[in-house]
Write an enzyme that holds these catalytic residues in place. Structure first.
Site, PDB file in Angstrom:
ATOM      1  N   ARG A   1     -14.789  -7.455   7.222  1.00  0.00           N
ATOM      2  CA  ARG A   1     -15.915  -6.888   6.489  1.00  0.00           C
ATOM      3  C   ARG A   1     -16.471  -7.760   5.654  1.00  0.00           C
ATOM      4  O   ARG A   1     -16.422  -9.155   5.611  1.00  0.00           O
ATOM      5  CB  ARG A   1     -15.548  -5.620   5.878  1.00  0.00           C
ATOM      6  CG  ARG A   1     -15.317  -4.471   6.614  1.00  0.00           C
ATOM      7  CD  ARG A   1     -14.548  -3.287   5.888  1.00  0.00           C
ATOM      8  NE  ARG A   1     -13.376  -3.874   5.214  1.00  0.00           N
ATOM      9  CZ  ARG A   1     -12.427  -3.160   4.832  1.00  0.00           C
ATOM     10  NH1 ARG A   1     -12.440  -1.851   5.071  1.00  0.00           N
ATOM     11  NH2 ARG A   1     -11.254  -3.736   4.288  1.00  0.00           N
TER      12      ARG A   1
ATOM     13  N   LYS B   1       0.793  -1.180  -0.070  1.00  0.00           N
ATOM     14  CA  LYS B   1      -0.065  -0.067   0.030  1.00  0.00           C
ATOM     15  C   LYS B   1       0.857   1.341   0.092  1.00  0.00           C
ATOM     16  O   LYS B   1       1.980   1.177   0.542  1.00  0.00           O
ATOM     17  CB  LYS B   1      -0.868   0.092   1.169  1.00  0.00           C
ATOM     18  CG  LYS B   1      -2.069  -0.868   1.179  1.00  0.00           C
ATOM     19  CD  LYS B   1      -2.821  -0.631   2.376  1.00  0.00           C
ATOM     20  CE  LYS B   1      -4.417  -1.538   2.506  1.00  0.00           C
ATOM     21  NZ  LYS B   1      -4.863  -1.256   3.730  1.00  0.00           N
TER      22      LYS B   1
ATOM     23  N   SER C   1     -10.650   2.777   4.799  1.00  0.00           N
ATOM     24  CA  SER C   1      -9.647   3.974   4.694  1.00  0.00           C
ATOM     25  C   SER C   1      -9.686   4.204   3.262  1.00  0.00           C
ATOM     26  O   SER C   1      -9.497   5.350   2.946  1.00  0.00           O
ATOM     27  CB  SER C   1      -8.181   3.687   5.280  1.00  0.00           C
ATOM     28  OG  SER C   1      -8.141   3.373   6.735  1.00  0.00           O
TER      29      SER C   1
HETATM   30  O1  PNS Z   1      -4.788  -2.424   7.408  1.00  0.00           O
HETATM   31  P1  PNS Z   1      -3.999  -3.349   6.357  1.00  0.00           P
HETATM   32  O2  PNS Z   1      -3.104  -2.766   5.315  1.00  0.00           O
HETATM   33  O3  PNS Z   1      -4.895  -4.544   5.801  1.00  0.00           O
HETATM   34  O4  PNS Z   1      -2.825  -3.963   7.631  1.00  0.00           O
HETATM   35  C1  PNS Z   1      -1.884  -4.984   6.855  1.00  0.00           C
HETATM   36  C2  PNS Z   1      -0.909  -5.446   7.914  1.00  0.00           C
HETATM   37  C3  PNS Z   1      -0.162  -3.802   8.126  1.00  0.00           C
HETATM   38  C4  PNS Z   1      -1.222  -5.730   9.183  1.00  0.00           C
HETATM   39  C5  PNS Z   1       0.247  -6.295   7.162  1.00  0.00           C
HETATM   40  O5  PNS Z   1       0.590  -5.855   5.997  1.00  0.00           O
HETATM   41  C6  PNS Z   1       1.298  -6.589   8.030  1.00  0.00           C
HETATM   42  O6  PNS Z   1       1.132  -7.673   8.898  1.00  0.00           O
HETATM   43  N1  PNS Z   1       2.552  -6.090   7.972  1.00  0.00           N
HETATM   44  C7  PNS Z   1       3.779  -6.278   8.639  1.00  0.00           C
HETATM   45  C8  PNS Z   1       4.579  -7.431   7.903  1.00  0.00           C
HETATM   46  C9  PNS Z   1       3.955  -8.786   8.058  1.00  0.00           C
HETATM   47  O7  PNS Z   1       4.287  -9.394   8.934  1.00  0.00           O
HETATM   48  N2  PNS Z   1       3.509  -9.384   7.137  1.00  0.00           N
HETATM   49  C10 PNS Z   1       2.520 -10.512   7.250  1.00  0.00           C
HETATM   50  C11 PNS Z   1       3.339 -11.744   7.218  1.00  0.00           C
HETATM   51  S1  PNS Z   1       4.318 -11.899   5.846  1.00  0.00           S
END
Ligand code: PNS
Length: 163
Positions: free
Chosen positions: A91, A42, A129
């Site tokens: 959701r 993102k 968002s």
């Molecule tokens: O609000 P979002 O963008 O759906 O949240 C996604 C988020 C930030 C929770 C996810 O991208 C995340 O966990 N990022 C940290 C890196 C990680 O551990 N990724 C998952 C395992 S590869």
């Protein structure tokens, strides 16, 4: 230390759907850490600092909630902060595949950590968002979908963009 859950997300910015989930999560867990985490797929609109500041303001009167930010593997943060649960909102159908994937990879990475899903409140079922940013950027009225402070920040951000 009690039952600690980490509620991770991009929170770009925090919406009323997120706030609803925080409040409901607090009925289940003793402590909740709202974590602004990095999602590599993102592009962000607000800086991490701005997002943390907005969350701080929104949760200031809520007991048992704190906010933090993190760049790295989520399960490592959870382990290092004495938590064992990841909280996520679900959701409509579109969320399911992505959430399922994330929950499974996180479990593969650390089997001690469980992901718990709460259904998003029906009023917020179709907001995100991303869609709120899009509407606000074209001058759409998003009042009531985000906390008042966030609404003011969106107005400022997208007004600046037009100057
Ligand atoms: O609000 P979002 O963008 O759906 O949240 C996604 C988020 C930030 C929770 C996810 O991208 C995340 O966990 N990022 C940290 C890196 C990680 O551990 N990724 C998952 C395992 S590869």
């Amino acid at each position: 230390m009690g039952n600690i859950a980490v509620y991770p997300g991009s929170f770009d910015p925090i919406t009323n759907g997120h706030v609803d989930l925080i409040k409901r999560g607090l009925k289940i867990f003793d402590r909740l850490i709202v974590l602004v985490a990095y999602n590599p797929s993102k592009d962000s609109r607000f800086t991490v600092e701005e997002r943390v500041e907005m969350i701080q303001e929104v949760i200031k009167n809520m007991e048992g909630v704190s906010v933090d930010s993190y760049y790295g593997l989520l399960v490592d943060y959870v382990r290092d902060h004495g938590a064992s649960v990841l909280l996520r909102g679900l959701r409509a159908l579109s969320d399911f595949e992505y959430e399922f994937q994330m929950a499974l990879i996180n479990r593969k990475l650390n089997r001690e950590i469980e992901t718990v899903f709460l259904m998003t409140g029906y009023r917020w079922f179709f907001t995100s968002s991303k869609i709120i940013n899009e509407a606000a950027s074209f001058g759409g009225n998003v009042k009531g979908l985000v906390p008042e402070l966030v609404y003011q920040n969106l107005l400022k951000k997208y007004k600046q963009g037009k100057e």
